[in-house]
Design a protein around this motif. Structure first.
Motif, mmCIF file in Angstrom:
data_model
loop_
_atom_site.group_PDB
_atom_site.id
_atom_site.type_symbol
_atom_site.label_atom_id
_atom_site.label_comp_id
_atom_site.label_asym_id
_atom_site.label_seq_id
_atom_site.Cartn_x
_atom_site.Cartn_y
_atom_site.Cartn_z
ATOM 1 N N UNK A 1 0.864 -1.178 0.000
ATOM 2 C CA UNK A 1 0.000 0.000 0.000
ATOM 3 C C UNK A 1 0.904 1.232 0.000
ATOM 4 N N UNK A 2 0.789 2.049 -1.036
ATOM 5 C CA UNK A 2 1.620 3.241 -1.150
ATOM 6 C C UNK A 2 0.758 4.480 -0.906
ATOM 7 N N UNK A 3 1.108 5.228 0.113
ATOM 8 C CA UNK A 3 0.408 6.475 0.413
ATOM 9 C C UNK A 3 1.081 7.576 -0.404
ATOM 10 N N UNK A 4 0.409 7.990 -1.476
ATOM 11 C CA UNK A 4 0.983 8.988 -2.371
ATOM 12 C C UNK A 4 0.843 10.400 -1.797
ATOM 13 N N UNK A 5 -0.221 10.624 -1.050
ATOM 14 C CA UNK A 5 -0.433 11.922 -0.391
ATOM 15 C C UNK A 5 -1.067 11.670 0.965
ATOM 16 N N UNK A 6 -0.376 11.962 2.064
ATOM 17 C CA UNK A 6 -1.017 11.837 3.378
ATOM 18 C C UNK A 6 -2.124 12.869 3.524
ATOM 19 N N UNK A 7 -3.135 12.526 4.286
ATOM 20 C CA UNK A 7 -4.259 13.457 4.417
ATOM 21 C C UNK A 7 -5.146 13.129 5.589
ATOM 22 N N UNK A 8 -6.460 13.197 5.362
ATOM 23 C CA UNK A 8 -7.428 13.092 6.448
ATOM 24 C C UNK A 8 -7.492 11.737 7.127
ATOM 25 N N UNK A 9 -7.095 10.676 6.444
ATOM 26 C CA UNK A 9 -7.001 9.350 7.057
ATOM 27 C C UNK A 9 -5.528 9.080 7.334
ATOM 28 N N UNK A 10 -5.189 8.762 8.571
ATOM 29 C CA UNK A 10 -3.782 8.647 8.941
ATOM 30 C C UNK A 10 -3.192 7.309 8.496
ATOM 31 N N UNK A 11 -1.872 7.295 8.339
ATOM 32 C CA UNK A 11 -1.162 6.063 8.005
ATOM 33 C C UNK A 11 -1.370 5.026 9.108
ATOM 34 N N UNK A 12 -1.375 5.483 10.344
ATOM 35 C CA UNK A 12 -1.585 4.577 11.468
ATOM 36 C C UNK A 12 -2.953 3.892 11.392
#
Length: 400
Positions: free
Chosen positions: A215-226
């Motif tokens: 899973x690649x997070x291209x832009x962090x935002x309103x839903x956290x990586x955690x």
């Protein structure tokens, strides 16, 4: 120049049947506003509307002429793709190639975070999705917003709506209807006012289509990586491999992706007000060989740097209970400080909600420079620092 109407909507009067996704609107005034806005979109005219993240500038996603109006209103580069917004799972499936099989990771993330501030990359069918939406990329970014006004508008249009943030390209994203009006007044006919956005930063964009299953997070935002990691860990059975979650620029780089982005917010400078922004690094170690300035000496020197003989106004975006946020600022003749609180250190979601409003508010107050305090890059803080680094023209390391 168009005459721009700001039409009120009461989100509390809007609901969807949990089993059928059927829209219900209790307020006649809200229904009138939504119907007028929906007709504008059907007539190929862009409309600004609230989402839970930021205000969006929406147009028909499957009509290239309508989508092109978004680019002209914003002054947006054509190689910056758009996110498509849907109001139901049925609408999502109408956009996907018939051969596509939903990854297990997507099923889990959609169950947990849709409707909500999560955007997922899907294969794009060029027979369905115009190339102006995808910037000629093989994927399309799609999400289902949770804001009642946004979802109701899309449901009334009965078609997917493409919508970047409702601001001139490069500026901070708007989180209130008034932010939109100040920026785009006369450039569009309708702004729906559904109150301030609850999240305050754009959606998290995820690519789970690669062959390695990561899973690649291209832009962090309103839903956290955690939250993404926790959802996958709880949902994947013992016999399956839990996908690794990687954050673009933090955990990996991709020069090809930077040259031809698959999602907004990756290539160009963003989120910048009309005045310079300096990011104050108060906790991260300085680059090797450099010596940080003391906060007192640096802050006191700004008047002389900006305008030695005239008056200067400096905005400070600081955490409520940090040393910078609680310490008195230097008293210098001809220098006015304008503080804007970002919330407590312990709750980065408040900082996320206040960041863009702080930038836009200080800009409107006529400051000559904005200083932003560094926040810890965990939970929503990761997305905050992603936006601040793009807004800032300078980084300064200071100590107290």
């Amino acid at each position: 120049m168009l005459s721009t109407q700001v039409l009120g909507c009461d989100p509390a009067s809007i609901s969807f049947d949990s089993s059928s996704d059927q829209l219900q609107v209790a307020s006649q005034d809200t229904l009138h506003s939504l119907t007028l806005a929906a007709q504008n979109i059907i007539d190929l005219k862009p409309v600004a509307f609230p989402t839970e993240t930021v205000y969006g500038l929406g147009a028909l996603a499957l009509n290239a002429s309508a989508a092109s109006c978004i680019f002209s209103v914003k002054g947006r580069p054509p190689d910056n793709p758009l996110i498509v917004h849907v109001s139901s799972i049925e609408m999502l499936h109408s956009l996907l190639p018939s051969s596509f099989r939903m990854p297990r990771s997507y099923e889990l993330l959609m169950k947990r975070f849709w409707p909500g501030a999560l955007t997922l990359l899907f294969p794009s069918d060029p027979k369905i999705i115009p190339s102006i939406i995808t910037a000629n990329q093989p994927t399309v970014a799609i999400r289902m917003p949770s804001h009642p006004v946004a979802r109701a508008l899309i449901a009334l249009v009965k078609a997917p709506v493409a919508a970047p943030s409702a601001n001139s390209s490069g500026k901070p994203s708007p989180t209130t209807a008034e932010h939109v009006r100040r920026d785009l007044d006369g450039k569009l006919g309708v702004i729906l006012d559904g109150g301030a956005c609850g999240v305050g930063l754009e959606s998290t964009v995820v690519d789970g289509l690669q062959d390695d299953g990561k899973i690649r997070v291209l832009r962090p935002g309103g839903i956290t990586v955690e939250d993404i990691e926790q959802t996958l860990q709880e949902g994947i059975q013992d016999s399956e491999t839990i996908p690794q979650v990687l954050v673009y620029r933090r955990d990996y780089r991709d020069s090809q992706l930077e040259a031809a982005p698959t999602t907004p917010g990756m290539k160009y400078r963003h989120y910048s007000p009309s005045v310079p922004v300096t990011l104050l690094m108060t906790s991260s170690p300085p680059p090797e060989g450099s010596v940080p300035s003391t906060a007192e000496s640096y802050l006191a020197s700004l008047k002389g740097q900006l305008n030695p003989s005239g008056s200067v106004k400096i905005g400070v975006l600081a955490l409520t209970d940090s040393t910078l946020g609680t310490s008195p600022l230097p008293v210098v003749n001809g220098l006015e400080w304008c503080r804007h609180e970002l919330g407590p250190i312990s709750d980065p979601s408040v900082t996320a909600r206040r960041l863009f409003d702080g930038l836009l508010t200080l800009d409107q107050r006529g400051v000559d420079l904005i200083l932003i305090e560094e926040v810890k890059e965990t939970n929503e803080g990761l997305a905050v620092m992603n936006r601040v680094r793009k807004a800032a023209s300078e980084l300064r390391w200071i100590t107290f």
